[in-house]
Design an enzyme around this catalytic site. Structure first.
Site, PDB file in Angstrom:
ATOM      1  N   HIS A 104      32.954  77.470  35.978  1.00  0.00           N
ATOM      2  CA  HIS A 104      33.150  78.795  36.894  1.00  0.00           C
ATOM      3  C   HIS A 104      33.046  78.388  38.348  1.00  0.00           C
ATOM      4  O   HIS A 104      32.716  79.577  39.199  1.00  0.00           O
ATOM      5  CB  HIS A 104      31.175  79.511  36.510  1.00  0.00           C
ATOM      6  CG  HIS A 104      31.630  79.846  35.367  1.00  0.00           C
ATOM      7  ND1 HIS A 104      31.502  80.915  34.802  1.00  0.00           N
ATOM      8  CD2 HIS A 104      31.391  79.368  33.605  1.00  0.00           C
ATOM      9  CE1 HIS A 104      31.361  81.417  33.212  1.00  0.00           C
ATOM     10  NE2 HIS A 104      31.661  80.130  32.454  1.00  0.00           N
TER      11      HIS A 104
ATOM     12  N   ASP B 194      27.742  85.189  39.344  1.00  0.00           N
ATOM     13  CA  ASP B 194      28.707  85.574  37.835  1.00  0.00           C
ATOM     14  C   ASP B 194      28.305  86.645  36.809  1.00  0.00           C
ATOM     15  O   ASP B 194      27.061  86.711  37.462  1.00  0.00           O
ATOM     16  CB  ASP B 194      28.307  84.093  37.396  1.00  0.00           C
ATOM     17  CG  ASP B 194      29.068  83.381  36.642  1.00  0.00           C
ATOM     18  OD1 ASP B 194      29.807  83.140  36.441  1.00  0.00           O
ATOM     19  OD2 ASP B 194      29.311  84.193  35.504  1.00  0.00           O
TER      20      ASP B 194
END
Ligand code: UDP
Length: 455
Positions: A21, A113
């Site tokens: 990520h 995110d």
């Protein structure tokens, strides 16, 4: 004028602390900074990732703030972590925003995110706006979206699933959180949560490119404002427009760069099978043994990444017995390896970053998915993008050495290998074009920045 105003527009980017990520968020940050935004990437104190060399070379700033978590984040404590993050992070963020405003660089916008969708409310609570960043492909996100909207239910019925704008999917092609309910309930919650407020943000950024997933992207774009901005691979490997963007600049483990490079340099073009299952997968001992003997039987050279905790699972004396054919390393500089001319195929778990890297660098794949989105990525690798084959497990859920040998041979030199290689070249070209000046991802990034500058 736009350049001057852009310099004043400061945004924060907030990844969750996992390599798969942080890397894409870091690359997105660099792209946005190249379009005249001022970008600060926010990492947290519990993150094990070290961001190397960014200070001198990068156009972005890094700030590390507390997430209130003392332990290392693992799959087992992920739920606990996210809860702690949710409580402590906004408090730390408030202090950071204050500090930045005081230093004359107030923040205007937050890219976060997609696994922390509540960040949108946090941002709005501070009088800012925000956009989620999806790090997985839409082939996968759309399945979760349909599941979240009741088009798919537990237990999934029938042997083939039909979803809008998707090819027919077997049960094995679905993400494991859906095909194996109960396997990781907290992960399923987390992926579904991404859609909890999906109709609220004005932009939804995602790490893929339009040409790769045109049908599903267009379908989803009719539901919510998605903008493809990928692939988030360092510019050096694609359009070469960003200076000093040769590397992610961040790594969980120390890559054995010189060892890999020297070994690869001594090999012929397309003669090596590169093998890696990413940063998380832990294979069983029997499976490791099958891979080991499958590689040996295939008789190609191989470069195999076996992370240190996995090393004990290798058959006894395997590295010594196969040293003429193979090299086992604890971590590799994967992009450099995939870009090396001697690499002929990639035996991979099909994590999305690895898959995008192989697609962007034109490397054929043997897909050996383990869990989460990898099963769906593998389906697309084999059937939609046609850049490799997927190995099949036997009734004991083991992929045998024979199966591994056959698939490697097929991709390296089999009847269909020419077709696969042609397709990899096609996707490599399209990936570069998407991010290059005027490409689909470049246009989306420009449009996003223009709207931020004018808003
Ligand atoms: N990677 C690397 N060296 C290795 C193995 C992997 O640098 O030896 C990098 C790879 O380039 C990719 C990331 O680690 O960017 C793995 O991400 P992916 O999404 O493929 O898998 P995950 O680790 O999340 O399962």
């Amino acid at each position: 004028m736009e350049e001057e105003r852009g310099k004043e527009t400061h945004i924060l980017t907030i990844p969750i602390p996992a390599q798969g990520h942080v890397n894409p968020m870091l690359q997105l940050s660099k792209r946005l900074a190249s379009k005249r935004l001022k970008v600060t990437l926010v990492t947290t104190t519990s993150s094990p990732l070290t961001i190397r060399d960014l200070a001198e070379t990068s156009s972005i700033k890094i700030e590390t703030i507390s997430d209130g978590f003392d332990a290392l984040v693992t799959l087992e404590n992920f739920d606990e972590y996210i809860e702690c993050f949710r409580v402590v992070f906004p408090q730390s963020l408030a202090k950071l925003l204050e500090k930045l405003a005081y230093s004359g660089s107030p923040v205007k916008f937050i890219v976060y995110d997609s696994h922390i969708p509540w960040m949108l409310d946090v941002a709005r609570g501070f009088g800012l706006d925000g956009a989620p960043f999806f790090t997985q492909p839409w082939a996968v996100n759309a399945i979760y979206y349909h599941f979240d909207h009741g088009k798919l239910q537990f237990p999934v019925k029938g042997s083939v699933v039909s979803l809008p704008s998707m090819p027919p999917l077997g049960i094995d092609d679905l993400p494991s959180f859906i095909s194996e309910p109960g396997s990781y309930p907290s992960c399923l919650n987390s992926v579904l949560n991404q859609f909890s407020n999906i109709h609220e943000p004005k932009w939804i950024l995602c790490n893929t490119f339009l040409e790769l997933e045109e049908k599903v992207v267009n379908f989803m774009a009719s539901k919510c404002p998605i903008k493809t901005i990928g692939p988030t691979i360092p510019s050096f490997y694609l359009d070469k427009r960003l200076q000093n963007d040769n590397d992610y600049g961040l790594s969980l483990f120390k890559p054995m760069t010189e060892t890999c490079k020297t070994w690869l340099d001594s090999k012929e073009i397309h003669s090596v099978v590169y093998v890696s299952f990413g940063s998380l997968a832990a294979l069983g001992e029997e499976q490791m043994e099958e891979i080991a003997w499958g590689l040996k039987k295939s008789n190609f050279f191989f470069l195999w990444v076996v992370r240190e905790p996995e090393f004990a699972k290798l058959p006894r004396n395997f590295p010594e017995e196969t040293f003429e054919k193979g090299l086992v390393v604890s971590w590799s500089p994967q992009l450099e390896v995939l870009a090396h001319k001697s690499v002929g195929c990639f035996l991979t778990h099909c994590g999305w970053n690895s898959t995008l890297e192989a697609l962007s660098l034109g490397v054929p794949m043997v897909a050996m998915p383990q869990w989460t989105d990898q099963t769906t990525n593998a389906k697309f690798v084999e059937d939609v993008w046609q850049v490799g084959f997927r190995v099949r497990a036997n009734e004991k859920m083991i992929v045998t050495r024979e199966e591994i040998e056959i698939c490697i041979k097929e991709v390296m030199e089999g009847e269909r290998s020419n077709n696969i290689r042609r397709n990899t070249e096609k996707w490599k070209k399209l990936a570069k074009e998407a991010i290059d000046e005027g490409g689909s991802s470049d246009k989306n990034l420009k449009e996003f920045v223009t709207q931020l500058l004018s808003g």
